[in-house]
Motif scaffolding. Structure first.
Motif, PDB file in Angstrom:
ATOM      1  N   ASP A 104       0.845  -1.191   0.000  1.00 26.47           N
ATOM      2  CA  ASP A 104       0.000   0.000   0.000  1.00 26.47           C
ATOM      3  C   ASP A 104       0.882   1.243   0.000  1.00 26.47           C
ATOM      4  O   ASP A 104       1.211   1.784   1.052  1.00 26.47           O
ATOM      5  CB  ASP A 104      -0.889   0.008   1.251  1.00 26.47           C
ATOM      6  CG  ASP A 104      -1.976  -1.031   1.176  1.00 26.47           C
ATOM      7  OD1 ASP A 104      -2.935  -0.815   0.436  1.00 26.47           O
ATOM      8  OD2 ASP A 104      -1.844  -2.073   1.854  1.00 26.47           O
ATOM      9  N   ARG A 162     -11.916   6.913   6.035  1.00 27.97           N
ATOM     10  CA  ARG A 162     -11.119   6.734   4.828  1.00 27.97           C
ATOM     11  C   ARG A 162     -11.330   7.846   3.803  1.00 27.97           C
ATOM     12  O   ARG A 162     -10.778   7.775   2.708  1.00 27.97           O
ATOM     13  CB  ARG A 162     -11.365   5.347   4.223  1.00 27.97           C
ATOM     14  CG  ARG A 162     -10.978   4.249   5.193  1.00 27.97           C
ATOM     15  CD  ARG A 162     -10.843   2.901   4.547  1.00 27.97           C
ATOM     16  NE  ARG A 162      -9.581   2.772   3.823  1.00 27.97           N
ATOM     17  CZ  ARG A 162      -9.160   1.629   3.290  1.00 27.97           C
ATOM     18  NH1 ARG A 162      -9.899   0.534   3.391  1.00 27.97           N
ATOM     19  NH2 ARG A 162      -8.006   1.572   2.645  1.00 27.97           N
ATOM     20  N   LYS A 196      -9.197   1.085  -6.411  1.00 26.97           N
ATOM     21  CA  LYS A 196      -9.986   0.469  -5.357  1.00 26.97           C
ATOM     22  C   LYS A 196     -10.923   1.513  -4.764  1.00 26.97           C
ATOM     23  O   LYS A 196     -10.698   2.705  -4.972  1.00 26.97           O
ATOM     24  CB  LYS A 196      -9.069  -0.117  -4.283  1.00 26.97           C
ATOM     25  CG  LYS A 196      -8.232   0.926  -3.541  1.00 26.97           C
ATOM     26  CD  LYS A 196      -7.206   0.257  -2.655  1.00 26.97           C
ATOM     27  CE  LYS A 196      -6.564   1.292  -1.734  1.00 26.97           C
ATOM     28  NZ  LYS A 196      -5.506   0.733  -0.890  1.00 26.97           N
ATOM     29  N   HIS A 197     -11.993   1.141  -4.087  1.00 29.37           N
ATOM     30  CA  HIS A 197     -12.428  -0.217  -3.817  1.00 29.37           C
ATOM     31  C   HIS A 197     -13.722  -0.388  -4.580  1.00 29.37           C
ATOM     32  O   HIS A 197     -14.671   0.363  -4.318  1.00 29.37           O
ATOM     33  CB  HIS A 197     -12.669  -0.446  -2.323  1.00 29.37           C
ATOM     34  CG  HIS A 197     -11.473  -0.096  -1.470  1.00 29.37           C
ATOM     35  ND1 HIS A 197     -11.149   1.168  -1.087  1.00 29.37           N
ATOM     36  CD2 HIS A 197     -10.505  -0.895  -0.941  1.00 29.37           C
ATOM     37  CE1 HIS A 197     -10.053   1.156  -0.336  1.00 29.37           C
ATOM     38  NE2 HIS A 197      -9.634  -0.075  -0.240  1.00 29.37           N
ATOM     39  N   PHE A 243     -14.847  -4.305   0.432  1.00 26.74           N
ATOM     40  CA  PHE A 243     -15.303  -5.182   1.513  1.00 26.74           C
ATOM     41  C   PHE A 243     -16.833  -5.255   1.593  1.00 26.74           C
ATOM     42  O   PHE A 243     -17.397  -6.237   2.023  1.00 26.74           O
ATOM     43  CB  PHE A 243     -14.848  -4.609   2.865  1.00 26.74           C
ATOM     44  CG  PHE A 243     -13.400  -4.826   3.195  1.00 26.74           C
ATOM     45  CD1 PHE A 243     -12.861  -6.105   3.256  1.00 26.74           C
ATOM     46  CD2 PHE A 243     -12.581  -3.754   3.512  1.00 26.74           C
ATOM     47  CE1 PHE A 243     -11.532  -6.305   3.614  1.00 26.74           C
ATOM     48  CE2 PHE A 243     -11.251  -3.936   3.870  1.00 26.74           C
ATOM     49  CZ  PHE A 243     -10.722  -5.220   3.917  1.00 26.74           C
ATOM     50  N   ASP A 275     -10.187  -7.506  -1.588  1.00 25.33           N
ATOM     51  CA  ASP A 275      -9.555  -6.822  -0.467  1.00 25.33           C
ATOM     52  C   ASP A 275      -9.175  -7.886   0.573  1.00 25.33           C
ATOM     53  O   ASP A 275      -9.537  -9.056   0.451  1.00 25.33           O
ATOM     54  CB  ASP A 275     -10.486  -5.737   0.113  1.00 25.33           C
ATOM     55  CG  ASP A 275      -9.684  -4.655   0.848  1.00 25.33           C
ATOM     56  OD1 ASP A 275      -8.535  -4.933   1.247  1.00 25.33           O
ATOM     57  OD2 ASP A 275     -10.199  -3.546   1.045  1.00 25.33           O
TER      58      ASP A 275
HETATM   59  C1  NOJ Z   1      -7.436  -3.295   3.382  1.00 25.20           C
HETATM   60  C2  NOJ Z   1      -7.722  -2.002   2.696  1.00 25.20           C
HETATM   61  O1  NOJ Z   1      -9.113  -1.826   2.566  1.00 25.20           O
HETATM   62  C3  NOJ Z   1      -7.088  -1.877   1.323  1.00 25.20           C
HETATM   63  O2  NOJ Z   1      -7.256  -0.557   0.881  1.00 25.20           O
HETATM   64  C4  NOJ Z   1      -5.656  -2.278   1.361  1.00 25.20           C
HETATM   65  O3  NOJ Z   1      -5.080  -2.128   0.087  1.00 25.20           O
HETATM   66  C5  NOJ Z   1      -5.552  -3.707   1.855  1.00 25.20           C
HETATM   67  N1  NOJ Z   1      -6.087  -3.784   3.201  1.00 25.20           N
HETATM   68  C6  NOJ Z   1      -4.134  -4.231   1.846  1.00 25.20           C
HETATM   69  O4  NOJ Z   1      -3.394  -3.662   2.838  1.00 25.20           O
END
Ligand code: NOJ
Length: 732
Positions: A104, A162, A196-197, A243, A275
Motif C-alpha cells: 500500500d 477513509r 480500489k475499492h 469489503f 480486499d
Molecule cells: C485493506 C484495505 O481496505 C485496502 O485498501 C488495502 O489495500 C488492503 N487492506 C491491503 O493492505
C-alpha cells in the motif's frame, strides 16, 4: 539467479505475450494455476476461517502455490526479503514463475506526501501525478511492483475515516485524479497500479467503515463509476473489490458489478484482486456456507486473486471435480494474472524491480522531499484570514498545541521508516527565523496537567498565538470512523482559553477529514487547513504562514455546519421544494434548527490576494454537437498580496430524463495574479461534456437548457450564472 539473465518464463525472441501465456498455461498443473490466484501475506501465516493460521511460505513457493506476496519494511531489508522469496519462486519451483510483490504505497513510500484528500485540493494533476510517480519509483527499486492505489471512492460522509484516502466528493475531479495517479504509477513509475475499492465502499451507511452500501443505477454510473472508468481508460492493470455489501451482495462476489459492469461495460480485462480476507468475509456476510462456497462465489464474479485467504488453492480441485467451478474459469483468471506479469516485465526479468544499488540514490532524496514540500503547501486550504496572515517576522509567536512540535503529520497510510525525521511545525518556523515559544497545552485526546495555564501565559507574552490542533495519524483511515467530527474536547478547551487572551490567533490544522469548525470560524483570526501534510509538513506550513508560499488549495469535500447535515455535498440533486433563503414558507426542504449549507463548501479556499470574479460571458446561446461554446470571466486581484486562484466552471442540466445535480464541476483553471492584476479566464464547453447516464440506461447528452456557473468556489459560482441551449443530444 543473476540479474538480467533470461529465466525460464522469459519469452523467446518474437514471441507475443498471449503466445507466452498460453504456452505456460498449457504446462501448468491445476495446483499451480490455483497457486497463482493466491496472494500471501508474505509471512508464515494465512487467513483461514476467521483466524490466521501458520503456513509454510517457502514450502508453498517451492510448490508453485503462491502467485503474489505482500511485503513491507525498511528499503534495504525489504529488497533483501523480496530477493529471497523471488529466488525461491524463480529457481526452486517447477516452472519458475516470478512473484508479484505488493504494498500500500498510498501517499508515499519513504518520502511521505500529503494524504490524497489533501493533494486533491491542489487542483493540479501534474503535481499529483509526480507524487505518484516518485512514490512508485521509490518502492520499485526495492522490489515492489504492484501498488494498491489509487483509491478512487467518492465519499459524502466525513465520519468515514477513509475520506483521507480519497480525492473528495466530486466524480469529475475524482476521475481526473484517478487517471493522473494511474499514469504516474504505471507510465512514469513502471509499477502496476490498482483502483480500489470496487464499488461504493465510501457510501458506507452511517459513515461506519465496512458497512452496507446501496446505490441506484444512476448513482452507480453517474457518481461512483466515473473514477473507475477514468482509471481503466488510463490503462490500470488491476482493480480491488471492496469489503462492503453493494446492493445486497458483497462486492467480491457481486457478479453483476464485477463481471457485468467492470469487465463488461468498462471493458476491464486486467486483474481483479479481493480486499484483505474479503473472500472469507463472504461467510460473515451470510452469503457463503463455507470456504469452498466462498471461493465458488468469488470466482463466479470473476475474481482473479484472493488476498490472504487461500480458498481457491485449498478447495479449487474439489470444486473442479464436483463441477461447481470450471477449468475455463480458472484458466481465465490465471491468464489475466500471467498477462499482467508479462506486461510488467517480471516474466522476462524477475529482478527488474530489484535494484538495490539504486536505493540510496532513489529513496527519500532531497528532490523528493522538495516535491513533497511543494505539494503540501499547494494542498493546504486557507479557510479564514482577517489579515493576520502572512505572519510578520517581527512578531513574537506562541506556538501552542499537541501538533506544535509533533511528527504526527504522516496521515493514515505510512509504510515509511522516516517518521522520526518529519519536519514539525516548530522546525519549519524555526528555520524561517521566527521568534517563538512552544507550549503543548494539551494532548491530542487527553488534557495535560497545567497545560492550559502554561499555554495561556505563553499567548499573553506573545503578539500572535499559533494553535496547532487536529487529529493524529490514528484518527483517520481504515476502521477510524468518528461520530463526532470535532477537534477533540481537550484541544477545544485549550483553544477557548487561548482565545480569551484576546491575542490574534491563527489555527493551523493537521487532520484527515473535514471537521466541524463553527466555533473556530467565529473565534480564530485565521484558519489554515494543513491536512496530514507528510514528511515536509512543518516546513510547508511554515512557508505558507510566513508568506513564502501563497495558499491556493480549494476544498474537495464540504465541511459540514453540523453532523446532522451529513451527507452534505455540493452536487446534490434539486428537491421539489427547494429552500429559498429569506422566505418563511414552511413546506421547504430545510432544517428547523440549522442551515442547509455546509460551513465551507466544495471548491472553497482563500489566498493571500483577494480576487473578484466578474460576470460570465458566453460566446453564443446555442450549442450544436461538434461545436464549442466559450464561457469567459474576468478575475481581478483587488488585494494587496499575490493570489493563487482556481477558477471553477460548473454546469447544470436544467431539465433531463433524470433529475440532475444542481451543480457539477466541469472545468478548473489556475491563475496567479499580482495585486491589481486581472486575467480573462475562458472555458470551452462542448457536447460530450454534457453526457450522463440517462434514464434509458445509456450515456448520452439531452437537448435543452443548461446553466453555466463560474466562480472561485461552488457557492459563489451559483450566484454567477449564464446559460445556453444544447440543440441536439447525442448517444454514445
Ligand atoms: C485493506 C484495505 O481496505 C485496502 O485498501 C488495502 O489495500 C488492503 N487492506 C491491503 O493492505
Amino acid at each position: 539467479m543473476e540479474k538480467n539473465k533470461p529465466c525460464r518464463t522469459a519469452r523467446r525472441p518474437g514471441q507475443t505475450i498471449p503466445e507466452a501465456v498460453e504456452e505456460l498455461l498449457a504446462k501448468m498443473t491445476t495446483a499451480e494455476k490455483l497457486g497463482q490466484m493466491y496472494q500471501s501475506i508474505g509471512a508464515d501465516i494465512t487467513t483461514v476461517g476467521t483466524t490466521q493460521v501458520k503456513e509454510p511460505v517457502e514450502e508453498l513457493l517451492r510448490a508453485g502455490q503462491i502467485g503474489s506476496m505482500m511485503q513491507v519494511g525498511e528499503p534495504h531489508d525489504l529488497a533483501k526479503r523480496i530477493r529471497h522469496f523471488q529466488d525461491i519462486a524463480v529457481n526452486e519451483s517447477r516452472l519458475g514463475i516470478p512473484l508479484l510483490f505488493c504494498l500500500d504505497v498510498i501517499h508515499g513510500f519513504e518520502t511521505i506526501f500529503p494524504i490524497p484528500l489533501a493533494w486533491s485540493c491542489c487542483f493540479d494533476e501534474e503535481l499529483i501525478r509526480q507524487a505518484a510517480a516518485t512514490s512508485a519509483r521509490e518502492a520499485a527499486c526495492c522490489g515492489i511492483n504492484y501498488i494498491f492505489s489509487p483509491m478512487v471512492d467518492i465519499p459524502h460522509d466525513p465520519r468515514w475515516g477513509r475520506v483521507a484516502e480519497t480525492a473528495g466528493e466530486d466524480p469529475w475531479w475524482g476521475s481526473r485524479v484517478s487517471a493522473a495517479l494511474v499514469k504516474g504509477m504505471q507510465e512514469d513509475g513502471g509499477v502496476m497500479a490498482c483502483l480500489k475499492h470496487y464499488l461504493g465502499y465510501a457510501a458506507a451507511e452511517a459513515g461506519r467503515d465496512y458497512n452496507t452500501v446501496e446505490f441506484s443505477d444512476s448513482a452507480l454510473h453517474n457518481t461512483y463509476l466515473p473514477p473507475f472508468a477514468a482509471g481503466v481508460k488510463a490503462g490500470v492493470k488491476s482493480v480491488m473489490t471492496a469489503f462492503n455489501v453493494a446492493n445486497g451482495v458483497p462486492a467480491v462476489a457481486n457478479r453483476p458489478l464485477v463481471e457485468g459492469v467492470l469487465r463488461g461495460e468498462l471493458g476491464f480485462d486486467g486483474v481483479v484482486v479481493s480486499d484483505y480476507a474479503a473472500v472469507m468475509e463472504l461467510m460473515e456476510h451470510g452469503v457463503a456456507e463455507d470456504e469452498a462456497d466462498a471461493a465458488e462465489k468469488a470466482l463466479a464474479a470473476t475474481l482473479d486473486i484472493e488476498m490472504t485467504t487461500n480458498y481457491f488453492r485449498r478447495h479449487g480441485e474439489a470444486l473442479l471435480n464436483s463441477g461447481r467451478i470450471t477449468m475455463e474459469q480458472v484458466d481465465a483468471a490465471v491468464r489475466r494474472i500471467l498477462t499482467a506479469k508479462y506486461e510488467l516485465g517480471v516474466m522476462d526479468d524477475p529482478y527488474r524491480f530489484l535494484r538495490e544499488e539504486e536505493i540510496d540514490s532513489t529513496v527519500y532524496t532531497p528532490e523528493h522531499l522538495a516535491q513533497s514540500r511543494t505539494l503540501a503547501a499547494r494542498s493546504a486550504v486557507l479557510l479564514k484570514n482577517d489579515g493576520v496572515l502572512p505572519l510578520a517576522k517581527d512578531k513574537k509567536l506562541a506556538l501552542i498545541g499537541p501538533f506544535a512540535d509533533s511528527s504526527d503529520l504522516f496521515g493514515c497510510w505510512c509504510c515509511s521508516t522516516r517518521k522520526a525525521e518529519v519536519a514539525t511545525l516548530a522546525t519549519g518556523l524555526r528555520e524561517k527565523g521566527f521568534d517563538f515559544t512552544v507550549e503543548e497545552g494539551s494532548g491530542v485526546q487527553q488534557p495535560i496537567e497545567g497545560g492550559i495555564e502554561r499555554a495561556v501565559a505563553a499567548a499573553k507574552a506573545a503578539d500572535v498565538a499559533v494553535l496547532a490542533l487536529g487529529e493524529d495519524d490514528q484518527m483517520s483511515g481504515e476502521a477510524c470512523s468518528r461520530m463526532n467530527i470535532t477537534i477533540p474536547e481537550c484541544q477545544q478547551a485549550l483553544a477557548e482559553a487561548v482565545a480569551v487572551t484576546g491575542k490574534p490567533t491563527v489555527l493551523v490544522l493537521t487532520n484527515g477529514r473535514p471537521l466541524l469548525l463553527n466555533w473556530y470560524d467565529e473565534h480564530m483570526n485565521a484558519i489554515l487547513e494543513g491536512w496530514a501534510p507528510g514528511s515536509e509538513g512543518g516546513r510547508a506550513l511554515a512557508d505558507l504562514l510566513a508568506g513564502d508560499e501563497v495558499p491556493g488549495g480549494k476544498l474537495t469535500m464540504s465541511f459540514p455546519w453540523h453532523t446532522g447535515q451529513i451527507p452534505v455535498y455540493y452536487n446534490e440533486l434539486p428537491t421539489g421544494r427547494p429552500f429559498v433563503e429569506g422566505t418563511d414558507e414552511h413546506f421547504q426542504s430545510k432544517y428547523l434548527d440549522g442551515p442547509n449549507a455546509p460551513l465551507y463548501p466544495f471548491g472553497y479556499g482563500l489566498t493571500y490576494g483577494r480576487c473578484v470574479c466578474g460576470a460570465v460571458k458566453m460566446s453564443g446561446e446555442n450549442l450544436a454537437p461538434g461545436e464549442t461554446l466559450t464561457a469567459t470571466v474576468t478575475v481581478r486581484n483587488e488585494g494587496s498580496l499575490p493570489a493563487r486562484e482556481t477558477v471553477q466552471l460548473y454546469l447544470r442540466d436544467r431539465c433531463a430524463s433524470l433529475s440532475r445535480p444542481v451543480q457539477e464541476l466541469r472545468g478548473v483553471k489556475q491563475v496567479w495574479l499580482e495585486p491589481g492584476q486581472q486575467a480573462e479566464v475562458s472555458f470551452a464547453i462542448d457536447e460530450p461534456m454534457l453526457r450522463f447516464y440517462t434514464a434509458r440506461g445509456v450515456w448520452a447528452s439531452e437537448a435543452g437548457g443548461f446553466d453555466v456557473m463560474i466562480g472561485l468556489d461552488s457557492r459563489s459560482a451559483k450566484q454567477n450564472k449564464a446559460g445556453f441551449t444544447l440543440t441536439a443530444g447525442v448517444q454514445e
